[in-house]
Design a protein around this motif. Structure first.
Motif, PDB file in Angstrom:
ATOM      1  N   LEU A   8      -6.219 -31.813  17.306  1.00 34.53           N
ATOM      2  CA  LEU A   8      -5.053 -32.606  17.862  1.00 34.53           C
ATOM      3  C   LEU A   8      -5.885 -33.420  18.948  1.00 34.53           C
ATOM      4  O   LEU A   8      -4.933 -34.460  19.026  1.00 34.53           O
ATOM      5  CB  LEU A   8      -3.958 -31.646  18.596  1.00 34.53           C
ATOM      6  CG  LEU A   8      -3.351 -30.715  17.718  1.00 34.53           C
ATOM      7  CD1 LEU A   8      -2.202 -30.013  18.517  1.00 34.53           C
ATOM      8  CD2 LEU A   8      -2.706 -31.547  16.465  1.00 34.53           C
ATOM      9  N   GLY A   9      -6.878 -33.419  19.569  1.00 33.25           N
ATOM     10  CA  GLY A   9      -7.499 -34.325  20.337  1.00 33.25           C
ATOM     11  C   GLY A   9      -7.941 -35.479  19.670  1.00 33.25           C
ATOM     12  O   GLY A   9      -8.105 -36.712  20.290  1.00 33.25           O
ATOM     13  N   GLN A  10      -8.215 -35.539  18.135  1.00 32.05           N
ATOM     14  CA  GLN A  10      -8.659 -36.484  17.580  1.00 32.05           C
ATOM     15  C   GLN A  10      -7.511 -37.287  16.910  1.00 32.05           C
ATOM     16  O   GLN A  10      -7.719 -38.519  16.450  1.00 32.05           O
ATOM     17  CB  GLN A  10      -9.598 -36.080  16.435  1.00 32.05           C
ATOM     18  CG  GLN A  10     -10.793 -35.184  16.906  1.00 32.05           C
ATOM     19  CD  GLN A  10     -12.013 -36.262  17.606  1.00 32.05           C
ATOM     20  OE1 GLN A  10     -12.017 -37.367  17.264  1.00 32.05           O
ATOM     21  NE2 GLN A  10     -12.390 -35.798  18.640  1.00 32.05           N
ATOM     22  N   LEU A  11      -6.583 -36.817  16.661  1.00 33.48           N
ATOM     23  CA  LEU A  11      -5.230 -37.225  16.373  1.00 33.48           C
ATOM     24  C   LEU A  11      -4.554 -38.212  17.305  1.00 33.48           C
ATOM     25  O   LEU A  11      -4.617 -38.020  18.207  1.00 33.48           O
ATOM     26  CB  LEU A  11      -4.527 -36.323  15.457  1.00 33.48           C
ATOM     27  CG  LEU A  11      -4.947 -35.528  14.303  1.00 33.48           C
ATOM     28  CD1 LEU A  11      -4.096 -34.392  13.801  1.00 33.48           C
ATOM     29  CD2 LEU A  11      -5.404 -36.401  13.187  1.00 33.48           C
ATOM     30  N   TRP A  12      -3.885 -39.109  16.636  1.00 33.00           N
ATOM     31  CA  TRP A  12      -2.869 -39.678  17.558  1.00 33.00           C
ATOM     32  C   TRP A  12      -1.620 -39.104  17.399  1.00 33.00           C
ATOM     33  O   TRP A  12      -1.129 -38.199  16.589  1.00 33.00           O
ATOM     34  CB  TRP A  12      -2.443 -41.083  16.844  1.00 33.00           C
ATOM     35  CG  TRP A  12      -3.648 -42.184  16.796  1.00 33.00           C
ATOM     36  CD1 TRP A  12      -4.901 -41.924  17.389  1.00 33.00           C
ATOM     37  CD2 TRP A  12      -3.711 -43.492  16.337  1.00 33.00           C
ATOM     38  NE1 TRP A  12      -5.752 -43.197  17.312  1.00 33.00           N
ATOM     39  CE2 TRP A  12      -5.088 -43.933  16.466  1.00 33.00           C
ATOM     40  CE3 TRP A  12      -2.800 -44.221  15.830  1.00 33.00           C
ATOM     41  CZ2 TRP A  12      -5.195 -45.205  16.547  1.00 33.00           C
ATOM     42  CZ3 TRP A  12      -3.100 -45.609  15.272  1.00 33.00           C
ATOM     43  CH2 TRP A  12      -4.607 -46.090  15.734  1.00 33.00           C
ATOM     44  N   ASP A  13      -0.711 -39.618  18.714  1.00 29.81           N
ATOM     45  CA  ASP A  13       0.673 -38.879  18.793  1.00 29.81           C
ATOM     46  C   ASP A  13       1.558 -39.050  17.389  1.00 29.81           C
ATOM     47  O   ASP A  13       2.396 -38.172  17.051  1.00 29.81           O
ATOM     48  CB  ASP A  13       1.501 -39.322  19.830  1.00 29.81           C
ATOM     49  CG  ASP A  13       0.977 -39.143  21.199  1.00 29.81           C
ATOM     50  OD1 ASP A  13       0.205 -38.045  21.343  1.00 29.81           O
ATOM     51  OD2 ASP A  13       1.084 -39.948  22.196  1.00 29.81           O
ATOM     52  N   GLU A  14       1.359 -39.824  16.838  1.00 28.09           N
ATOM     53  CA  GLU A  14       2.076 -40.377  15.675  1.00 28.09           C
ATOM     54  C   GLU A  14       1.732 -39.401  14.484  1.00 28.09           C
ATOM     55  O   GLU A  14       2.445 -38.960  13.631  1.00 28.09           O
ATOM     56  CB  GLU A  14       1.995 -41.650  14.970  1.00 28.09           C
ATOM     57  CG  GLU A  14       2.679 -42.721  15.977  1.00 28.09           C
ATOM     58  CD  GLU A  14       1.720 -43.373  17.132  1.00 28.09           C
ATOM     59  OE1 GLU A  14       0.345 -43.170  16.954  1.00 28.09           O
ATOM     60  OE2 GLU A  14       2.086 -43.725  18.199  1.00 28.09           O
ATOM     61  N   ASP A  15       0.397 -39.101  14.429  1.00 20.66           N
ATOM     62  CA  ASP A  15       0.011 -38.192  13.331  1.00 20.66           C
ATOM     63  C   ASP A  15       0.412 -36.629  13.697  1.00 20.66           C
ATOM     64  O   ASP A  15       0.812 -36.102  12.662  1.00 20.66           O
ATOM     65  CB  ASP A  15      -1.541 -38.170  13.538  1.00 20.66           C
ATOM     66  CG  ASP A  15      -2.333 -39.285  13.203  1.00 20.66           C
ATOM     67  OD1 ASP A  15      -1.757 -40.400  12.619  1.00 20.66           O
ATOM     68  OD2 ASP A  15      -3.337 -39.752  13.706  1.00 20.66           O
ATOM     69  N   ALA A 114      -8.707 -41.331   8.296  1.00 22.86           N
ATOM     70  CA  ALA A 114     -10.148 -41.232   8.865  1.00 22.86           C
ATOM     71  C   ALA A 114      -9.958 -40.579  10.308  1.00 22.86           C
ATOM     72  O   ALA A 114     -11.022 -39.591  10.491  1.00 22.86           O
ATOM     73  CB  ALA A 114     -10.215 -42.675   9.507  1.00 22.86           C
ATOM     74  N   ARG A 115      -8.859 -40.316  10.962  1.00 19.67           N
ATOM     75  CA  ARG A 115      -8.715 -39.487  12.259  1.00 19.67           C
ATOM     76  C   ARG A 115      -8.671 -38.120  11.790  1.00 19.67           C
ATOM     77  O   ARG A 115      -9.300 -37.272  12.509  1.00 19.67           O
ATOM     78  CB  ARG A 115      -7.327 -39.825  12.835  1.00 19.67           C
ATOM     79  CG  ARG A 115      -7.581 -41.175  13.580  1.00 19.67           C
ATOM     80  CD  ARG A 115      -6.317 -41.475  14.358  1.00 19.67           C
ATOM     81  NE  ARG A 115      -4.951 -41.605  13.739  1.00 19.67           N
ATOM     82  CZ  ARG A 115      -4.675 -42.601  12.735  1.00 19.67           C
ATOM     83  NH1 ARG A 115      -5.328 -43.879  12.841  1.00 19.67           N
ATOM     84  NH2 ARG A 115      -3.549 -42.614  12.382  1.00 19.67           N
ATOM     85  N   PHE A 116      -7.689 -37.634  10.417  1.00 14.87           N
ATOM     86  CA  PHE A 116      -7.856 -36.107  10.254  1.00 14.87           C
ATOM     87  C   PHE A 116      -9.141 -35.748   9.754  1.00 14.87           C
ATOM     88  O   PHE A 116      -9.697 -34.697  10.073  1.00 14.87           O
ATOM     89  CB  PHE A 116      -6.816 -36.282   9.078  1.00 14.87           C
ATOM     90  CG  PHE A 116      -6.388 -34.891   8.656  1.00 14.87           C
ATOM     91  CD1 PHE A 116      -5.402 -34.133   9.288  1.00 14.87           C
ATOM     92  CD2 PHE A 116      -6.937 -34.278   7.177  1.00 14.87           C
ATOM     93  CE1 PHE A 116      -5.281 -32.950   8.728  1.00 14.87           C
ATOM     94  CE2 PHE A 116      -6.876 -33.003   6.771  1.00 14.87           C
ATOM     95  CZ  PHE A 116      -5.844 -32.208   7.710  1.00 14.87           C
ATOM     96  N   TYR A 117      -9.777 -36.502   8.752  1.00 15.05           N
ATOM     97  CA  TYR A 117     -11.111 -36.007   8.362  1.00 15.05           C
ATOM     98  C   TYR A 117     -12.185 -35.976   9.435  1.00 15.05           C
ATOM     99  O   TYR A 117     -13.020 -35.007   9.573  1.00 15.05           O
ATOM    100  CB  TYR A 117     -11.792 -37.078   7.226  1.00 15.05           C
ATOM    101  CG  TYR A 117     -11.018 -36.455   5.923  1.00 15.05           C
ATOM    102  CD1 TYR A 117     -11.116 -35.137   5.565  1.00 15.05           C
ATOM    103  CD2 TYR A 117     -10.353 -37.679   5.284  1.00 15.05           C
ATOM    104  CE1 TYR A 117     -10.462 -34.746   4.208  1.00 15.05           C
ATOM    105  CE2 TYR A 117      -9.911 -37.286   3.929  1.00 15.05           C
ATOM    106  CZ  TYR A 117      -9.836 -36.066   3.612  1.00 15.05           C
ATOM    107  OH  TYR A 117      -9.160 -35.659   2.362  1.00 15.05           O
ATOM    108  N   LYS A 118     -12.232 -36.833  10.479  1.00 15.37           N
ATOM    109  CA  LYS A 118     -13.160 -36.948  11.839  1.00 15.37           C
ATOM    110  C   LYS A 118     -12.832 -35.553  12.698  1.00 15.37           C
ATOM    111  O   LYS A 118     -13.459 -34.864  13.139  1.00 15.37           O
ATOM    112  CB  LYS A 118     -12.935 -38.006  12.661  1.00 15.37           C
ATOM    113  CG  LYS A 118     -13.832 -37.853  13.888  1.00 15.37           C
ATOM    114  CD  LYS A 118     -13.700 -39.238  14.848  1.00 15.37           C
ATOM    115  CE  LYS A 118     -14.916 -39.030  15.812  1.00 15.37           C
ATOM    116  NZ  LYS A 118     -14.541 -40.052  16.873  1.00 15.37           N
ATOM    117  N   ALA A 119     -11.471 -35.223  12.679  1.00 14.04           N
ATOM    118  CA  ALA A 119     -10.988 -34.177  13.402  1.00 14.04           C
ATOM    119  C   ALA A 119     -11.701 -32.824  12.749  1.00 14.04           C
ATOM    120  O   ALA A 119     -11.956 -32.054  13.204  1.00 14.04           O
ATOM    121  CB  ALA A 119      -9.570 -33.958  13.546  1.00 14.04           C
ATOM    122  N   LEU A 120     -11.434 -32.687  11.320  1.00 19.51           N
ATOM    123  CA  LEU A 120     -11.796 -31.488  10.697  1.00 19.51           C
ATOM    124  C   LEU A 120     -13.374 -31.584  10.825  1.00 19.51           C
ATOM    125  O   LEU A 120     -13.986 -30.336  11.061  1.00 19.51           O
ATOM    126  CB  LEU A 120     -11.479 -31.670   9.483  1.00 19.51           C
ATOM    127  CG  LEU A 120      -9.976 -30.967   8.992  1.00 19.51           C
ATOM    128  CD1 LEU A 120      -9.591 -31.278   7.580  1.00 19.51           C
ATOM    129  CD2 LEU A 120      -9.693 -29.896   9.525  1.00 19.51           C
TER     130      LEU A 120
END
Length: 178
Positions: A8-15, A114-120
């Motif tokens: 959740l730290g890598q994602l945006w609030d909207e995500d 991009a954000r989701f895969y970076k988070a994983l």
């Protein structure tokens, strides 16, 4: 809880709002299998309340997961069946998000992807580093060095920790009717 904070730290609030809206809250009784080793699953799960045991066939329980843990992310990435079972140890409440909804969102929203895969990737990197350290590789004895200590989150993750905690709290309030 560490996993959800990293992701959740890598994602945006909207995500995060999209994930909460795309999923559904489910209740499971103690003893109920949520994921079965070797059986393809069509969902990922975020534990909102309760505890789940991770069980390897022939080995037994290898981990106990609680609120904030995410399950099914590895099968989302590599499309292989789960490598362990997840059995509810208590009554459990989860946010279930279908892999098909996530895949559709990934294909339609490049920024989210991009954000989701970076988070994983960040989470899996942290997990691998922890595994390597538990096996005794790469042990450093100098506390004055800039190397991270065992179990310590890196600076990029720590920068977003407060955001991730707030996002998880909002998911809990939204889905648990708090």
């Amino acid at each position: 809880m560490r996993k959800v904070l990293i992701i959740l730290g890598q994602l945006w609030d909207e995500d995060v709002e999209w994930l909460a809206g795309a999923g559904r809250r489910l209740h499971f009784a103690s003893g109920k299998p949520l994921i079965e080793q070797g059986v393809q699953t069509a969902n990922i799960y975020l534990i909102l309340n309760g505890h789940i045991g991770v069980v390897l066939r022939g080995v037994g329980e290898i981990a106990l997961l609680g609120p904030g843990e995410i399950l099914g992310e590895m099968s989302l990435i590599d499309s292989r069946p789960p490598s362990a079972s997840a059995i509810c140890k208590t009554e459990v409440v989860v946010l279930e998000v279908s892999k098909s909804a996530i895949v559709q969102k990934l294909e339609m929203d490049v920024g989210f992807a991009a954000r989701f895969y970076k988070a994983l990737a960040t989470f899996l990197s942290e997990r691998m580093r922890g595994t390597v350290q538990r096996l005794g590789y790469g042990v450093s004895g100098d506390l004055d060095s800039d190397e991270e200590l065992k179990g310590e989150l890196n600076a990029a993750i720590l920068d977003n920790l407060h955001l991730a905690g707030g996002r998880f709290d909002r998911i809990i309030k939204r889905l648990m009717d708090v």
